[in-house]
Design a protein around this motif. Structure first.
Motif, PDB file in Angstrom:
ATOM      1  N   LYS A   1     -56.161 -62.133  69.125  1.00  0.00           N
ATOM      2  CA  LYS A   1     -54.813 -61.548  69.253  1.00  0.00           C
ATOM      3  C   LYS A   1     -54.884 -60.022  69.182  1.00  0.00           C
ATOM      4  N   ALA A   2     -55.625 -59.493  68.201  1.00  0.00           N
ATOM      5  CA  ALA A   2     -55.753 -58.042  68.054  1.00  0.00           C
ATOM      6  C   ALA A   2     -56.488 -57.442  69.250  1.00  0.00           C
ATOM      7  N   GLU A   3     -57.503 -58.148  69.725  1.00  0.00           N
ATOM      8  CA  GLU A   3     -58.259 -57.651  70.874  1.00  0.00           C
ATOM      9  C   GLU A   3     -57.400 -57.621  72.134  1.00  0.00           C
ATOM     10  N   ALA A   4     -56.575 -58.645  72.331  1.00  0.00           N
ATOM     11  CA  ALA A   4     -55.683 -58.676  73.498  1.00  0.00           C
ATOM     12  C   ALA A   4     -54.669 -57.533  73.426  1.00  0.00           C
ATOM     13  N   SER A   5     -54.151 -57.280  72.246  1.00  0.00           N
ATOM     14  CA  SER A   5     -53.207 -56.176  72.065  1.00  0.00           C
ATOM     15  C   SER A   5     -53.892 -54.839  72.350  1.00  0.00           C
ATOM     16  N   MET A   6     -55.103 -54.703  71.852  1.00  0.00           N
ATOM     17  CA  MET A   6     -55.865 -53.476  72.073  1.00  0.00           C
ATOM     18  C   MET A   6     -56.143 -53.275  73.564  1.00  0.00           C
ATOM     19  N   GLN A   7     -56.515 -54.320  74.261  1.00  0.00           N
ATOM     20  CA  GLN A   7     -56.781 -54.228  75.702  1.00  0.00           C
ATOM     21  C   GLN A   7     -55.523 -53.803  76.466  1.00  0.00           C
ATOM     22  N   GLY A   8     -54.383 -54.364  76.094  1.00  0.00           N
ATOM     23  CA  GLY A   8     -53.120 -53.987  76.738  1.00  0.00           C
ATOM     24  C   GLY A   8     -52.807 -52.514  76.535  1.00  0.00           C
ATOM     25  N   LEU A   9     -53.030 -52.038  75.316  1.00  0.00           N
ATOM     26  CA  LEU A   9     -52.806 -50.616  75.022  1.00  0.00           C
ATOM     27  C   LEU A   9     -53.766 -49.725  75.802  1.00  0.00           C
ATOM     28  N   MET A  10     -54.994 -50.167  75.942  1.00  0.00           N
ATOM     29  CA  MET A  10     -55.975 -49.381  76.693  1.00  0.00           C
ATOM     30  C   MET A  10     -55.584 -49.304  78.172  1.00  0.00           C
ATOM     31  N   ILE A  11     -55.093 -50.395  78.720  1.00  0.00           N
ATOM     32  CA  ILE A  11     -54.643 -50.387  80.115  1.00  0.00           C
ATOM     33  C   ILE A  11     -53.442 -49.465  80.277  1.00  0.00           C
ATOM     34  N   SER A  12     -52.493 -49.563  79.347  1.00  0.00           N
ATOM     35  CA  SER A  12     -51.308 -48.704  79.385  1.00  0.00           C
ATOM     36  C   SER A  12     -51.686 -47.231  79.272  1.00  0.00           C
ATOM     37  N   THR A  13     -52.612 -46.931  78.375  1.00  0.00           N
ATOM     38  CA  THR A  13     -53.056 -45.552  78.178  1.00  0.00           C
ATOM     39  C   THR A  13     -53.753 -45.023  79.428  1.00  0.00           C
ATOM     40  N   SER A  14     -54.571 -45.854  80.028  1.00  0.00           N
ATOM     41  CA  SER A  14     -55.260 -45.460  81.259  1.00  0.00           C
ATOM     42  C   SER A  14     -54.249 -45.160  82.367  1.00  0.00           C
ATOM     43  N   ALA A  15     -53.214 -45.982  82.472  1.00  0.00           N
ATOM     44  CA  ALA A  15     -52.177 -45.754  83.490  1.00  0.00           C
ATOM     45  C   ALA A  15     -51.446 -44.437  83.228  1.00  0.00           C
ATOM     46  N   LEU A  16     -51.151 -44.155  81.955  1.00  0.00           N
ATOM     47  CA  LEU A  16     -50.504 -42.886  81.614  1.00  0.00           C
ATOM     48  C   LEU A  16     -51.394 -41.704  81.984  1.00  0.00           C
ATOM     49  N   LEU A  17     -52.682 -41.822  81.702  1.00  0.00           N
ATOM     50  CA  LEU A  17     -53.623 -40.747  82.045  1.00  0.00           C
ATOM     51  C   LEU A  17     -53.677 -40.510  83.550  1.00  0.00           C
ATOM     52  N   MET A  18     -53.719 -41.582  84.305  1.00  0.00           N
ATOM     53  CA  MET A  18     -53.739 -41.446  85.767  1.00  0.00           C
ATOM     54  C   MET A  18     -52.434 -40.829  86.265  1.00  0.00           C
ATOM     55  N   GLY A  19     -51.326 -41.199  85.635  1.00  0.00           N
ATOM     56  CA  GLY A  19     -50.039 -40.611  86.002  1.00  0.00           C
ATOM     57  C   GLY A  19     -50.010 -39.113  85.751  1.00  0.00           C
TER      58      GLY A  19
ATOM     59  N   LEU B   1     -50.231 -33.541  87.705  1.00  0.00           N
ATOM     60  CA  LEU B   1     -50.873 -32.221  87.717  1.00  0.00           C
ATOM     61  C   LEU B   1     -51.361 -31.845  89.114  1.00  0.00           C
ATOM     62  N   THR B   2     -51.924 -32.813  89.815  1.00  0.00           N
ATOM     63  CA  THR B   2     -52.373 -32.561  91.189  1.00  0.00           C
ATOM     64  C   THR B   2     -51.189 -32.194  92.072  1.00  0.00           C
ATOM     65  N   GLN B   3     -50.091 -32.925  91.922  1.00  0.00           N
ATOM     66  CA  GLN B   3     -48.895 -32.640  92.718  1.00  0.00           C
ATOM     67  C   GLN B   3     -48.328 -31.262  92.369  1.00  0.00           C
ATOM     68  N   MET B   4     -48.347 -30.913  91.091  1.00  0.00           N
ATOM     69  CA  MET B   4     -47.856 -29.596  90.688  1.00  0.00           C
ATOM     70  C   MET B   4     -48.705 -28.483  91.305  1.00  0.00           C
ATOM     71  N   LYS B   5     -50.000 -28.708  91.363  1.00  0.00           N
ATOM     72  CA  LYS B   5     -50.889 -27.722  91.970  1.00  0.00           C
ATOM     73  C   LYS B   5     -50.581 -27.564  93.458  1.00  0.00           C
ATOM     74  N   GLU B   6     -50.377 -28.675  94.144  1.00  0.00           N
ATOM     75  CA  GLU B   6     -50.023 -28.628  95.567  1.00  0.00           C
ATOM     76  C   GLU B   6     -48.663 -27.970  95.778  1.00  0.00           C
ATOM     77  N   ASP B   7     -47.708 -28.289  94.916  1.00  0.00           N
ATOM     78  CA  ASP B   7     -46.381 -27.667  95.007  1.00  0.00           C
ATOM     79  C   ASP B   7     -46.472 -26.158  94.824  1.00  0.00           C
ATOM     80  N   GLU B   8     -47.309 -25.738  93.880  1.00  0.00           N
ATOM     81  CA  GLU B   8     -47.481 -24.308  93.625  1.00  0.00           C
ATOM     82  C   GLU B   8     -48.060 -23.607  94.852  1.00  0.00           C
ATOM     83  N   LYS B   9     -49.045 -24.239  95.484  1.00  0.00           N
ATOM     84  CA  LYS B   9     -49.617 -23.662  96.708  1.00  0.00           C
ATOM     85  C   LYS B   9     -48.555 -23.534  97.791  1.00  0.00           C
TER      86      LYS B   9
END
Length: 100
Positions: free
Chosen positions: A53-71, A76-84
């Protein structure tokens, strides 16, 4: 030959993206804290079901965190392009305004 309205809108859009990134980073910090707690729970679990149960919860959080990081990376990439694009537009505007 003024461009303050466009610049103002661009500034508001930039600040909005900065605020979104700040919120995402806060969520990431929270997720990391929770991942650490879940990791401890996995290590301290006395039964297989509690560990799973704890491992499944941890995996879900890791996936969510990874998605936030990619977002954040995407924003940031879009902001850089907008600035250009804004810089190019601003330079073009200055050239047009300099024509007598």
């Amino acid at each position: 030959c003024e461009d303050s309205g466009t610049q103002s809108a661009a500034t508001r859009a930039f600040l909005k993206k900065v605020e979104e990134i700040k919120q995402d980073m806060t969520a990431i910090r929270s997720n990391i804290d929770e991942i650490e707690k879940q990791h401890d729970a996995v290590l301290k679990a006395t039964s297989k079901s509690a560990s799973s149960k704890a491992e499944a919860s941890m995996q879900g959080l890791m996936i969510s965190t990874s998605a936030l990081l990619m977002g954040i990376k995407t924003k940031l990439t879009q902001m850089k392009e907008d600035e250009k694009a804004n810089m190019a537009s601003h330079l073009l505007h200055k050239r047009i305004c300099a024509i007598p």
